[in-house]
Design a protein around this motif. Sequence first.
Motif, PDB file in Angstrom:
ATOM      1  N   TYR A  60       3.339  10.033  -7.947  1.00 54.57           N
ATOM      2  CA  TYR A  60       4.405   9.336  -7.005  1.00 54.57           C
ATOM      3  C   TYR A  60       4.631   7.923  -7.455  1.00 54.57           C
ATOM      4  O   TYR A  60       5.445   7.434  -7.745  1.00 54.57           O
ATOM      5  N   LEU A  61       3.346   7.359  -7.727  1.00 53.72           N
ATOM      6  CA  LEU A  61       3.565   6.057  -8.361  1.00 53.72           C
ATOM      7  C   LEU A  61       4.219   5.911  -9.669  1.00 53.72           C
ATOM      8  O   LEU A  61       5.006   4.957  -9.892  1.00 53.72           O
ATOM      9  N   GLU A  62       4.073   6.757 -10.331  1.00 55.57           N
ATOM     10  CA  GLU A  62       4.650   6.802 -11.654  1.00 55.57           C
ATOM     11  C   GLU A  62       6.175   7.243 -11.429  1.00 55.57           C
ATOM     12  O   GLU A  62       7.090   6.681 -12.331  1.00 55.57           O
ATOM     13  N   TRP A  63       6.449   8.359 -10.866  1.00 59.12           N
ATOM     14  CA  TRP A  63       7.769   9.015 -10.980  1.00 59.12           C
ATOM     15  C   TRP A  63       8.723   8.888  -9.534  1.00 59.12           C
ATOM     16  O   TRP A  63       9.745   9.410  -9.473  1.00 59.12           O
ATOM     17  N   GLY A  64       8.007   8.403  -8.726  1.00 54.27           N
ATOM     18  CA  GLY A  64       8.720   8.153  -7.273  1.00 54.27           C
ATOM     19  C   GLY A  64       8.846   9.693  -6.583  1.00 54.27           C
ATOM     20  O   GLY A  64       7.958  10.602  -7.102  1.00 54.27           O
ATOM     21  N   GLU A  65       9.730   9.704  -6.005  1.00 55.22           N
ATOM     22  CA  GLU A  65       9.891  10.931  -5.331  1.00 55.22           C
ATOM     23  C   GLU A  65      10.348  12.394  -6.362  1.00 55.22           C
ATOM     24  O   GLU A  65      10.243  13.412  -5.893  1.00 55.22           O
ATOM     25  N   ALA A  66      10.782  12.076  -7.528  1.00 57.29           N
ATOM     26  CA  ALA A  66      10.919  12.955  -8.567  1.00 57.29           C
ATOM     27  C   ALA A  66       9.535  13.513  -8.871  1.00 57.29           C
ATOM     28  O   ALA A  66       9.674  14.758  -9.671  1.00 57.29           O
ATOM     29  N   VAL A  67       8.380  13.130  -8.334  1.00 59.61           N
ATOM     30  CA  VAL A  67       7.146  13.815  -8.519  1.00 59.61           C
ATOM     31  C   VAL A  67       7.177  15.265  -8.196  1.00 59.61           C
ATOM     32  O   VAL A  67       6.458  16.173  -8.621  1.00 59.61           O
ATOM     33  N   GLU A 115       0.851  -1.228   0.027  1.00 64.15           N
ATOM     34  CA  GLU A 115       0.106  -0.014  -0.125  1.00 64.15           C
ATOM     35  C   GLU A 115       0.819   1.286  -0.206  1.00 64.15           C
ATOM     36  O   GLU A 115       1.880   1.161   0.805  1.00 64.15           O
ATOM     37  N   VAL A 116       0.593   2.400  -0.816  1.00 62.60           N
ATOM     38  CA  VAL A 116       0.923   3.659  -0.694  1.00 62.60           C
ATOM     39  C   VAL A 116      -0.001   4.540  -0.334  1.00 62.60           C
ATOM     40  O   VAL A 116      -1.285   4.818  -0.702  1.00 62.60           O
ATOM     41  N   VAL A 117       0.475   5.327   0.826  1.00 65.30           N
ATOM     42  CA  VAL A 117      -0.474   6.247   1.496  1.00 65.30           C
ATOM     43  C   VAL A 117       0.171   7.661   1.301  1.00 65.30           C
ATOM     44  O   VAL A 117       1.259   8.153   1.583  1.00 65.30           O
ATOM     45  N   LEU A 118      -0.766   8.561   1.314  1.00 63.20           N
ATOM     46  CA  LEU A 118      -0.395  10.072   1.249  1.00 63.20           C
ATOM     47  C   LEU A 118      -1.098  10.917   2.171  1.00 63.20           C
ATOM     48  O   LEU A 118      -2.414  10.761   2.182  1.00 63.20           O
ATOM     49  N   THR A 119      -0.531  11.766   2.852  1.00 54.76           N
ATOM     50  CA  THR A 119      -1.138  12.898   3.619  1.00 54.76           C
ATOM     51  C   THR A 119      -0.577  14.137   3.109  1.00 54.76           C
ATOM     52  O   THR A 119       0.841  14.648   2.842  1.00 54.76           O
ATOM     53  N   TYR A 120      -1.262  14.988   2.574  1.00 58.57           N
ATOM     54  CA  TYR A 120      -0.929  16.291   1.703  1.00 58.57           C
ATOM     55  C   TYR A 120      -1.569  17.508   2.072  1.00 58.57           C
ATOM     56  O   TYR A 120      -2.758  17.477   2.081  1.00 58.57           O
ATOM     57  N   SER A 121      -0.732  18.687   2.281  1.00 59.47           N
ATOM     58  CA  SER A 121      -1.198  19.896   2.434  1.00 59.47           C
ATOM     59  C   SER A 121      -0.543  20.707   1.142  1.00 59.47           C
ATOM     60  O   SER A 121       0.528  20.815   0.982  1.00 59.47           O
ATOM     61  N   GLY A 122      -1.712  21.552   0.698  1.00 59.86           N
ATOM     62  CA  GLY A 122      -1.128  22.436  -0.284  1.00 59.86           C
ATOM     63  C   GLY A 122      -2.140  22.571  -1.531  1.00 59.86           C
ATOM     64  O   GLY A 122      -3.023  22.040  -1.599  1.00 59.86           O
ATOM     65  N   GLU A 123      -1.575  22.894  -2.468  1.00 55.17           N
ATOM     66  CA  GLU A 123      -2.283  23.038  -4.103  1.00 55.17           C
ATOM     67  C   GLU A 123      -1.055  22.726  -5.085  1.00 55.17           C
ATOM     68  O   GLU A 123      -0.041  23.500  -4.881  1.00 55.17           O
ATOM     69  N   THR A 124      -1.564  22.107  -5.969  1.00 54.84           N
ATOM     70  CA  THR A 124      -0.723  21.816  -7.056  1.00 54.84           C
ATOM     71  C   THR A 124      -1.469  22.336  -8.620  1.00 54.84           C
ATOM     72  O   THR A 124      -2.505  21.830  -8.768  1.00 54.84           O
ATOM     73  N   TYR A 125      -0.855  23.820  -8.621  1.00 54.79           N
ATOM     74  CA  TYR A 125      -1.600  24.211  -9.596  1.00 54.79           C
ATOM     75  C   TYR A 125      -1.856  23.596 -11.013  1.00 54.79           C
ATOM     76  O   TYR A 125      -2.630  24.221 -11.924  1.00 54.79           O
ATOM     77  N   ASN A 126      -0.715  22.767 -11.475  1.00 55.63           N
ATOM     78  CA  ASN A 126      -0.591  22.329 -12.764  1.00 55.63           C
ATOM     79  C   ASN A 126      -1.431  20.839 -12.684  1.00 55.63           C
ATOM     80  O   ASN A 126      -0.612  19.882 -13.600  1.00 55.63           O
ATOM     81  N   PHE A 127      -2.198  20.640 -11.929  1.00 58.00           N
ATOM     82  CA  PHE A 127      -2.597  19.061 -11.699  1.00 58.00           C
ATOM     83  C   PHE A 127      -3.562  18.782 -12.734  1.00 58.00           C
ATOM     84  O   PHE A 127      -3.472  17.534 -13.083  1.00 58.00           O
ATOM     85  N   VAL A 128      -4.180  19.648 -13.460  1.00 60.58           N
ATOM     86  CA  VAL A 128      -4.965  18.978 -14.596  1.00 60.58           C
ATOM     87  C   VAL A 128      -3.951  18.651 -15.919  1.00 60.58           C
ATOM     88  O   VAL A 128      -4.093  17.535 -16.255  1.00 60.58           O
ATOM     89  N   ALA A 129      -2.800  19.374 -16.175  1.00 57.99           N
ATOM     90  CA  ALA A 129      -1.918  18.818 -17.073  1.00 57.99           C
ATOM     91  C   ALA A 129      -1.022  17.457 -16.529  1.00 57.99           C
ATOM     92  O   ALA A 129      -0.908  16.797 -17.297  1.00 57.99           O
TER      93      ALA A 129
END
Length: 611
Positions: A110-117, A71-85
């Motif tokens: 993260y699943l696709e690019w790892g920490e390079a996301v 399992e991969v789990v995320l807790t996240y605060s913020g906004e990713t403004y290019n999330f649609v792209a």
Amino acid sequence: MCGVAGWVSFDRDLTVERQAIEAMTHSMRQRGPDEWGIWTGRHAAFGHRRLSIIDLPGGTQPMSVDTPDGEVVLTYSGETYNFVALRDELRRRGHQFRTASDTEVVLRGYLEWGEAVAERMVGMCAIGLWDGRTGRLVLIRDRLGTKPLHYLPTPDGVLFGSEPKAILAHPLAAPAVDTDGIRRLLLGFPTTDEGVWSGVKIARPGTVITVDRSGLREHTYWRLTAEPHTEDRESTIRTVRAMIEDNVAHELVADVPRGVLLSGGLDSSVLTGLADRSLRPRGEAVRTFSVDFPDQTENFKPDTIRGSADGPYIADVVEHVGTDHHQLILDHRALSDPAVRREVVAAWDAPYGMGDMNSSIFLLFKALKEHVTVALSGEAGDEIFMGHLWHHAESVYSGGNFPWFVAWPQLDTSSYMTQEFIELVDLPGFTRDSYHDALAEVPHLDGEDTRRRKQREIAYLGLTRFMRTLEDRLDRMAMRAGVETRVPFCDHRLVQYLYNVPWAMHTFDGHEKSLLRAAARDVLPDSVAGRRKSGYPSTQDLRYVAALQQQVRDVLAEANTDALFMCDPAKVAEAAARNPAEVDPAARFTFERILDVAVWLDVAKPSLKLS
């Protein structure tokens, strides 16, 4: 915008430790008043407090994905403004989405690019990811540190949270403050990754931190670089306009009402005008919000930080743009209210002593919350466009210290400290060491002359030191009121671009911030376009000073005066007995700090270990 918390322990079974992670999470309930969630695994536990902004029903956290390997789990605060792209790209790579939230985009990224996301995201973030496939924690902080993230290494793992209070709510964390913590408190900003609380680290902007059984590692994925600037002035102006316009358009995206903080200064007025250009075609007027004090315009007296009263300029912008404006007038009673001070100190987890500049913005956010949930702010415009007076003061070029300390010596409060305390903290020595450590980081181009190198140093110190405290202050005060602030000027691409613009372009029209003025002149009233820089407003009402003096006298009268541990009681008593009109800025700042410390000792109950 939310609060994140987490605990990783490789020697415990955290599925039976829910109480601890709940305490960490709920310590930040004001950051996320809409929802909360807990996830526990064998060696990791995450908490999340949510302020719902995008995809209100679908963005619940912690969010997880089951993979064949774990399992991969995320807790996240913020906004990713290019999330649609990013979502479109991930779909092309075979990912399927069950929500419309940017949270899921980050998780699947993260699943696709790892920490390079982290390198693909544009926006602000504080992220915790537990990768059950590898038994590894990944912490990510945005490039400019717009969202706070703290952590505390433990013997078998780590604790982390958006704010120190989340970490200090855990039984393993001791609420201690040592001499270096007090030095950083007096300095006014963190040194590298160290803050006020002993052992509690601050994730550096632009870093990824990984924790597994072999230990903790830190990787910097972004930093400012020195590069040649090849565009002429007109091309530079067009580039600046395009970048800011794009940032404003992206940062207006929300599924909740939004507005703009308007001070009547250049930064907030530009954002107001550009927001209007974006919203008016949709039939929506910009909602603007400002704060002022009774009779401030009529009785205003210029000083070295504030050259003009905000009120007339705010009115000009409102008329010029046609905003739906809301103004909050705060008198001396509201600004000096002990209950408000308690909220401010609790929000910041430290007694920074900024007084009415803290209470006024907190109260503005509380009032603003009745109308909107998201507010655009012009914060950081001065640091990015070289707009502070200290960016251009000749004394700074030979000052040998942080520019703001050279330009604003009136803020030195050492005259109200005991000699013993002065010798104990040796703040001049600590400041000097911190200054030289910071200078060692500054990127330069080969062949730059002495003055250009100094200009880069001044810019870099503002962007990496001064701005961090202002960003943190904005986040803490807003989130305490349940409001998300977005900062269009805090875009790493814009910051990188402007860091390399020749200094002459920043002042080509004879004023500070020439590029911003030229780039957005068409959306500004004439008065604002010609206004000189004026600092964040502070009341000049002597009744406010008198209220501080009375409250300080009450502290002096207490049997236990621990709140005065930095001060000379006799000198403070003398200043508290003066005519309010004779109270100097250093005395007023000292009063504010004493009152903040008194609240801090009561709320946070720190163990002071000074030696």
